[in-house]
Write a protein that holds these residues in place. Sequence first.
Motif, PDB file in Angstrom:
ATOM      1  N   TYR A   1       0.789  -1.293   0.167  1.00 55.41           N
ATOM      2  CA  TYR A   1      -0.060   0.072  -0.110  1.00 55.41           C
ATOM      3  C   TYR A   1       0.807   1.045  -0.076  1.00 55.41           C
ATOM      4  O   TYR A   1       1.874   1.235   0.588  1.00 55.41           O
ATOM      5  CB  TYR A   1      -1.007   0.127   1.050  1.00 55.41           C
ATOM      6  CG  TYR A   1      -1.966  -1.157   1.090  1.00 55.41           C
ATOM      7  CD1 TYR A   1      -2.969  -1.024   0.163  1.00 55.41           C
ATOM      8  CD2 TYR A   1      -1.848  -2.037   2.047  1.00 55.41           C
ATOM      9  CE1 TYR A   1      -4.060  -2.030   0.206  1.00 55.41           C
ATOM     10  CE2 TYR A   1      -2.953  -3.306   2.131  1.00 55.41           C
ATOM     11  CZ  TYR A   1      -3.824  -2.980   1.015  1.00 55.41           C
ATOM     12  OH  TYR A   1      -4.794  -4.028   0.913  1.00 55.41           O
ATOM     13  N   PHE A   2       0.458   2.275  -0.684  1.00 57.81           N
ATOM     14  CA  PHE A   2       0.955   3.427  -0.619  1.00 57.81           C
ATOM     15  C   PHE A   2       2.196   3.574  -1.578  1.00 57.81           C
ATOM     16  O   PHE A   2       2.820   4.449  -2.008  1.00 57.81           O
ATOM     17  CB  PHE A   2       1.179   4.212   0.547  1.00 57.81           C
ATOM     18  CG  PHE A   2       0.825   5.638   0.799  1.00 57.81           C
ATOM     19  CD1 PHE A   2      -0.593   5.532   1.138  1.00 57.81           C
ATOM     20  CD2 PHE A   2       1.449   6.828   0.494  1.00 57.81           C
ATOM     21  CE1 PHE A   2      -1.118   6.835   1.322  1.00 57.81           C
ATOM     22  CE2 PHE A   2       0.979   8.087   0.875  1.00 57.81           C
ATOM     23  CZ  PHE A   2      -0.535   7.928   1.284  1.00 57.81           C
ATOM     24  N   GLU A   3       2.798   2.474  -1.894  1.00 58.50           N
ATOM     25  CA  GLU A   3       4.173   2.292  -2.912  1.00 58.50           C
ATOM     26  C   GLU A   3       3.800   2.624  -4.260  1.00 58.50           C
ATOM     27  O   GLU A   3       4.660   3.283  -4.807  1.00 58.50           O
ATOM     28  CB  GLU A   3       4.630   0.767  -2.623  1.00 58.50           C
ATOM     29  CG  GLU A   3       3.915  -0.045  -3.869  1.00 58.50           C
ATOM     30  CD  GLU A   3       2.720  -0.598  -3.036  1.00 58.50           C
ATOM     31  OE1 GLU A   3       2.252  -0.509  -1.872  1.00 58.50           O
ATOM     32  OE2 GLU A   3       1.829  -1.090  -4.117  1.00 58.50           O
ATOM     33  N   ASP A   4       2.609   2.668  -4.564  1.00 64.80           N
ATOM     34  CA  ASP A   4       1.990   2.794  -6.062  1.00 64.80           C
ATOM     35  C   ASP A   4       2.089   4.377  -5.891  1.00 64.80           C
ATOM     36  O   ASP A   4       2.616   5.172  -6.876  1.00 64.80           O
ATOM     37  CB  ASP A   4       0.751   2.454  -6.529  1.00 64.80           C
ATOM     38  CG  ASP A   4      -0.308   2.803  -5.168  1.00 64.80           C
ATOM     39  OD1 ASP A   4       0.092   3.285  -4.291  1.00 64.80           O
ATOM     40  OD2 ASP A   4      -1.333   2.148  -5.485  1.00 64.80           O
ATOM     41  N   VAL A   5       1.671   5.244  -4.748  1.00 62.61           N
ATOM     42  CA  VAL A   5       1.623   6.641  -4.842  1.00 62.61           C
ATOM     43  C   VAL A   5       3.196   7.089  -4.693  1.00 62.61           C
ATOM     44  O   VAL A   5       3.540   8.148  -5.675  1.00 62.61           O
ATOM     45  CB  VAL A   5       0.902   7.134  -3.241  1.00 62.61           C
ATOM     46  CG1 VAL A   5       1.117   8.624  -3.370  1.00 62.61           C
ATOM     47  CG2 VAL A   5      -0.555   6.745  -3.284  1.00 62.61           C
TER      48      VAL A   5
END
Lengths: 712, 185
Positions: free
Chosen positions: A188-192
């Motif tokens: 999670y949030f690694e894409d952001v």
Amino acid sequence: MTTLPICSLIIVNYNGLRHTKDCLKSLQKLAYPEQQLDLIVIDNCSKDDSVSSLRELFPKVRIFVNSANNFAKALNLGISQAKGQYIGFLNNDATLDSHWLEILVKRLGTNNKIGATSGKLLFKDGRINSAGIQQLPNFYWRDVGFGEKDSGQYDTEGEVEGLCWAAVLFRRECLEDVGPIDEDFVMYFEDVEFAKRCHKRGWKMLYTPAAIAHHEYRGSSKGSKLTEYFCNRNRFLYLAKHEPLQLVSSIHTSDFFTHKQYDLLFESLFVAIKKLRDYQKPEIIATVLPQLSEKLAVIYSRLKVDRILSRLQVVGGDRKMSIAIYDHGLHFIGGGQKYVATLASLLQNEFDITFIANKAVAVSDLESWYGLNLSRCQIKIIPLAFYEKRGMQCIDSSIIVEDMDNPFDEIARESKNYDIFINANQLEKVKPLSPISIFFCHFPNTFRNRHFAVDDYTFIIANSQFTIKWLDKRWNLKPTFLLYPPVEMATVKVPKEKIILAVGQFEAGGTKKQIELIQAFRSLLADYPEEFQGWRLVLVGSSIPRNPYLKTVQNLLKQDSRAIEVKVNADLDEVKSLYARASIFWHGCGFGEVNPQRFEHFGMATVEAMQNCCVPIVFNGGGQPEIVQHGRSGFLFNTVEELCQHSRQLIVNPDLLAELQAGAQQRSQNFRLARFEEKVKRFFEIIHQEYATIRLPNPADVAQMVESDRDR
Amino acid sequence: MQYEEIPTQQIIDRLRQTLEPRIGIAEPSLPGRENSAIPFGIASLHARDEDDEDIALLKAGFDIYNIPITSYQRRLGSAVIAVRKIVRKLLRPVLERQVIYNFANTRVVQTLSIQLQKLQENQQNLEKKIKSEFSSGFPEVTAQLETQQNAIAAFQSEIEQIKVVQQQHTAILEKITAQLLDRQQ
């Protein structure tokens, strides 16, 4: 169709055989040449039968097993193995329409500036899951169109802030240019965060609505709590990396703060500060860190905040771990002091070591007393007002009774300046305030009292099984492990002489029992004059001036000093020479005593003698039975009669003497420096490893944690 | 031998617990925790009965050396305290020996008390077990026993009735005897 480029599609699996099977089946139906498809499954240490089943069902799919349960790391592993010009990430609970890949490949082919693209992601019921991602106020992010009915409102292609990685296709050049996915994010949030880096490098993110993928809502990661945890945690990491000046203001708007999950907030900010230190310029760090520190000190204690900031210096490799070794008796020569000085000499290259003493003593003193190199160690003298005022040389903690203030609070305050605080000489009233603390117990001399602080130590290390027994009896505590003192006293081999040696301090209370030994020897001479012809008893030991006990011993010998010698404060060479020449070693400490304090808690002199092939005949109490195996490496006695009997046995039987001399020498090897060193280094290596490394959360553990929190 | 090996996993777990704790907000206070000062966690020990109270007293009072020395005398207070402290210091070797003896006694009493409690529990459990096994394992015997017990009870009640009748007969007999004597006179 054959002109289409090779595409690698990476699917991460964790205990998700059913989903992964469906996903791979949907890939078999893609309108894309099979030979141009490079399908990769990365298994995140599944505990089900995923890997073998998938290998059997999909032999053409390349399957790799990740070394940790970490989604970001799995993707990096997949990228490193990928052969394609384009590389796609698919959640294992996603399925693709047959033209999904073809559409996206063609779209990426039209513009080299587009780093990645994804299509419209729908839930199974047709509602929209994601049409790109966008930032919200307070630094949270959301999927565009999430939960909305698909009425064509997101059918326009366009650039977006980021793309949902449930189904996304990257250009290889983009992935290579931007660098690996940040594994600290775990999931999670690694894409952001990656999208942010893409934009910084000038890559565009494109939403292509014609490509349709379906996603089962939270099919791959169980429950919203896990998502909430990682999104909240990683939000701080993202800010520390990309918007550091917002980090402080983001604390109050964090779900962790509003839900009073202060422990989770603390853990997350710890990693975020590491990110800040790793990625920001010194001037930014200098601005943000004090603000952050102030803010956290309001929520937590100043001590805790200082601890994490200090630990991060070690994590970042800015400094070595620091160790304080407190010994209230460091200004005296003693076995316990040698024990910790040896420990310091072994660790001084890997750690910054400071000795803390209460009375004047120099590192050079320690070096000369114990024959050690302590050149990298420092010493700090902290006089204790209570003892100074009374002119006391000996820091005796037992005189501090219930109604008094604790004079050792001064040492406690000093302890918080170090990563590890070692209480080397079992002073039970020092409360440790360092992150890690170790209590070395040579014997629990006192009983629990008002200032008793041993419960607060991280580890307790005992010097013998005898000490362990009393540690349990007196303090109801168990040690972490046993560390026998290191003994290195082997000297050159010379012919053995008719010497019975006794080495022990002429202690004012007479605990070493020299008088009893003299009487025993005299009775042997009287009873067996022929057999003991030529034998001598040599008593060696240190003494303070005007020692009444020593005076008594000397008076005893004035009457009849035949074959008995007393050597007071002999130098080391003389002691070594006596060890080398003596055939038998006597030690009576503990004989006739009821107080366990007056027993030998280990018995270093016995080991020294054994290393020099002296057969020990020692009192069967305290730590001595741990050293001497009765009848194999010496004898244990309970009465003076037994002492005499065993001695005569050896003197009349040279074969037995030789046999036990060899046995003693062999047994003594168990207590040499090498064993001590091995244990010490291993123990501190574990501590360093844990302290200097930030552990990434395992999603499986987090899921279990949030589950148990929910049950509570 | 126990504790000789380095318990790697135990050390790692302890470090993780210490370094990454589920922390609270309060700062540890410097003075030692009050409870830790009392041997064997006496504070949490609820005296269930007088025996427990005595054991609690033993635990709290075995250390006769480390006791607060006070005086309520207005003028000579400090002098009295000083003298008492000197006396205590002089008597230290003796008092220490006594403390060790008291401590050993306390431990023995506590161990015996725990063992006794365990034995009582075991006895109760065994009684329950025997009863349940007996009733479930031998229902016909139990039934017979019950029948016999009922028969005994009935028999006892008959005896009681006979006794009553006997008493009545005796009373009548005595009355008749008395009347006869009267008549003879």
